[in-house]
Enzyme design. Structure first.
Site, mmCIF file in Angstrom:
data_model
loop_
_atom_site.group_PDB
_atom_site.id
_atom_site.type_symbol
_atom_site.label_atom_id
_atom_site.label_comp_id
_atom_site.label_asym_id
_atom_site.label_seq_id
_atom_site.Cartn_x
_atom_site.Cartn_y
_atom_site.Cartn_z
ATOM 1 N N ASN A 36 0.809 -1.218 0.000
ATOM 2 C CA ASN A 36 0.000 0.000 0.000
ATOM 3 C C ASN A 36 0.844 1.271 0.000
ATOM 4 O O ASN A 36 0.311 2.374 0.138
ATOM 5 C CB ASN A 36 -0.954 0.014 1.195
ATOM 6 C CG ASN A 36 -0.215 0.141 2.518
ATOM 7 O OD1 ASN A 36 0.997 -0.047 2.587
ATOM 8 N ND2 ASN A 36 -0.947 0.460 3.577
ATOM 9 N N ARG A 56 10.936 26.334 -2.548
ATOM 10 C CA ARG A 56 10.314 27.455 -3.250
ATOM 11 C C ARG A 56 9.028 27.925 -2.585
ATOM 12 O O ARG A 56 8.532 29.014 -2.883
ATOM 13 C CB ARG A 56 10.040 27.068 -4.720
ATOM 14 C CG ARG A 56 11.303 27.037 -5.566
ATOM 15 C CD ARG A 56 11.054 26.431 -6.940
ATOM 16 N NE ARG A 56 10.856 24.992 -6.875
ATOM 17 C CZ ARG A 56 10.739 24.209 -7.943
ATOM 18 N NH1 ARG A 56 10.772 24.739 -9.146
ATOM 19 N NH2 ARG A 56 10.574 22.902 -7.802
ATOM 20 N N GLN A 57 8.501 27.127 -1.676
ATOM 21 C CA GLN A 57 7.303 27.513 -0.929
ATOM 22 C C GLN A 57 7.729 28.025 0.452
ATOM 23 O O GLN A 57 7.435 27.437 1.481
ATOM 24 C CB GLN A 57 6.337 26.342 -0.813
ATOM 25 C CG GLN A 57 5.814 25.852 -2.161
ATOM 26 C CD GLN A 57 4.794 24.741 -2.025
ATOM 27 O OE1 GLN A 57 3.975 24.729 -1.114
ATOM 28 N NE2 GLN A 57 4.860 23.784 -2.940
ATOM 29 N N HIS A 83 17.260 27.751 -1.297
ATOM 30 C CA HIS A 83 16.660 28.662 -2.272
ATOM 31 C C HIS A 83 16.580 30.084 -1.715
ATOM 32 O O HIS A 83 16.780 31.059 -2.456
ATOM 33 C CB HIS A 83 15.270 28.162 -2.655
ATOM 34 C CG HIS A 83 14.659 28.886 -3.809
ATOM 35 N ND1 HIS A 83 15.254 28.952 -5.051
ATOM 36 C CD2 HIS A 83 13.500 29.587 -3.909
ATOM 37 C CE1 HIS A 83 14.491 29.658 -5.872
ATOM 38 N NE2 HIS A 83 13.426 30.049 -5.200
ATOM 39 N N ASP A 106 17.856 36.617 -12.624
ATOM 40 C CA ASP A 106 16.878 37.648 -12.266
ATOM 41 C C ASP A 106 17.544 38.632 -11.305
ATOM 42 O O ASP A 106 18.643 38.397 -10.802
ATOM 43 C CB ASP A 106 15.620 37.037 -11.635
ATOM 44 C CG ASP A 106 15.933 36.127 -10.459
ATOM 45 O OD1 ASP A 106 16.667 36.550 -9.555
ATOM 46 O OD2 ASP A 106 15.463 34.974 -10.461
ATOM 47 N N LYS A 160 13.077 39.713 -15.933
ATOM 48 C CA LYS A 160 11.971 38.861 -16.356
ATOM 49 C C LYS A 160 10.719 39.190 -15.572
ATOM 50 O O LYS A 160 10.780 39.657 -14.426
ATOM 51 C CB LYS A 160 12.325 37.379 -16.181
ATOM 52 C CG LYS A 160 12.564 36.947 -14.735
ATOM 53 C CD LYS A 160 13.009 35.507 -14.658
ATOM 54 C CE LYS A 160 13.223 35.066 -13.217
ATOM 55 N NZ LYS A 160 13.697 33.685 -13.124
ATOM 56 N N ASP A 166 22.247 29.753 -11.328
ATOM 57 C CA ASP A 166 21.031 29.669 -10.519
ATOM 58 C C ASP A 166 21.256 28.606 -9.457
ATOM 59 O O ASP A 166 22.155 27.762 -9.592
ATOM 60 C CB ASP A 166 19.814 29.328 -11.378
ATOM 61 C CG ASP A 166 18.523 29.940 -10.824
ATOM 62 O OD1 ASP A 166 18.526 30.347 -9.644
ATOM 63 O OD2 ASP A 166 17.531 29.999 -11.554
ATOM 64 N N ASP A 197 14.590 23.530 -12.696
ATOM 65 C CA ASP A 197 13.535 22.523 -12.681
ATOM 66 C C ASP A 197 13.217 22.099 -14.119
ATOM 67 O O ASP A 197 13.888 21.244 -14.695
ATOM 68 C CB ASP A 197 12.310 23.064 -11.952
ATOM 69 C CG ASP A 197 11.293 21.975 -11.629
ATOM 70 O OD1 ASP A 197 11.452 20.838 -12.115
ATOM 71 O OD2 ASP A 197 10.339 22.253 -10.889
#
Length: 326
Positions: free
Chosen positions: A46, A105-106, A139, A179, A203, A231, A235
């Protein structure tokens, strides 16, 4: 009656690797001159994960390394279970090594009703029993404050820049940030690469569609130069591939892409191998394959992780490993 004299317990370093990227775990163990601690790990029908260590971990200084590649959520859970097993096995100190920090990134709320998932990951690690975290090129720096305990934020820049120094002529290099937000990092690269000039790609990113850039233009002079486009992670490669095209249109002679974390979700390999970049340089914080990708170069992060583990184990200075890079 004579008091019994107990000998001072000997420090015991034990290294554990999750199944996501065992090659990296083995490489770190080799650098340290030790063996990975054997364990049994399997998946139930499972999807539940079972882990058991084959040696006693009592009193050990335990280091648990896991690369959070796809399927990312499975490998997060496995690392949490490994940490829990160590805690219940009476390990003295548990250090979680996350070469690539998941959900990085969050790290903040952009709009209402959104999670801060990078903080949640830190809370989960703490709840499982981790005393310390080691990661590479977070990040954003603020992630260090999400964990209630020591966080060693290591930097891969020396590994990447040393390679560039050995393989490219520095007189003609311009360092390019993808950036405006990463110009500070690009400045450190420029200083390391012989005070190279700087440029950045302006950008406009869509707030509705992930990984979609609305517009690009180069700020700075790249004409006739070898542009080092850097960078922390790549991704799907859409932004970086687009930036290569913009740099080429602005007159760059060659473009080198350099990143610490090559996530390379589809269709990144196709995009980056065909975008016109001379070389894509990354590290093995995540498992990589150069098969079918001639311009990809993968550098080992194992020596850096091994040195970090050694300093933590010996209660030395981790800062000395990246002094001047933080």
């Amino acid at each position: 009656m004579t008091a019994t004299k107990w000998s001072e317990p000997k420090k015991n370093l034990m290294l554990f690797s999750g199944r996501a990227h065992t090659e990296l775990g083995e490489a770190v163990a080799k650098e340290l001159g030790i063996e990975l601690t054997p364990m049994t790990a399997r998946d139930f029908a499972n999807g539940e994960i079972f882990v058991r260590f084959e040696e006693s971990v009592r009193g050990s200084d335990a280091f648990v390394i896991q690369s959070h590649t796809q399927p990312l959520n499975k490998w997060i859970m496995e690392q949490l279970i490994m940490i829990d097993a160590l805690k219940r096995g009476s390990a003295k100190r548990i250090t979680a090594i996350l070469p690539f920090y998941p959900y990085a990134r969050q790290d903040k709320k952009h709009r209402g009703r959104e999670p801060i998932s990078a903080r949640l990951v830190a809370d989960l690690l703490k709840a499982a029993g981790a005393d310390r975290i080691v990661s590479v090129d977070l990040h954003t720096d603020q992630i260090q404050g999400f964990f209630d305990g020591p966080v060693d934020h290591m930097h891969a820049m020396p590994i990447l820049t040393d390679y560039i120094k050995k393989n490219y002529t520095l007189d003609n290099i311009v360092v390019v940030s993808p950036d405006a937000g990463r110009v500070k990092v690009a400045e450190k690269w420029a200083n390391t690469l012989g005070d190279a000039p700087l440029a950045f790609v302006h950008k406009t990113r869509s707030t509705e569609v992930a990984n979609q850039v609305v517009a690009n233009r180069v700020v700075g002079d790249v004409k006739g130069k070898t542009a080092v486009l850097l960078d922390d992670m790549i991704d799907t490669g859409g932004t970086i591939a687009g930036a290569v095209g913009v740099l080429r249109d602005a007159g760059a002679e060659d473009v080198i892409i350099a990143c610490t974390h090559g996530v390379f979700s589809d269709p990144a390999r196709e995009r980056l191998s065909q975008c016109g970049a001379k070389e894509v340089i990354t590290t093995d914080t995540l498992p990589q394959s150069t098969e079918g990708w001639e311009n990809l170069t993968v550098l080992s992060i194992a020596p850096l992780l091994a040195k970090t583990i050694h300093e933590i184990f010996e209660n030395g200075s981790v800062t000395d490993l990246f002094e001047g890079q933080a």
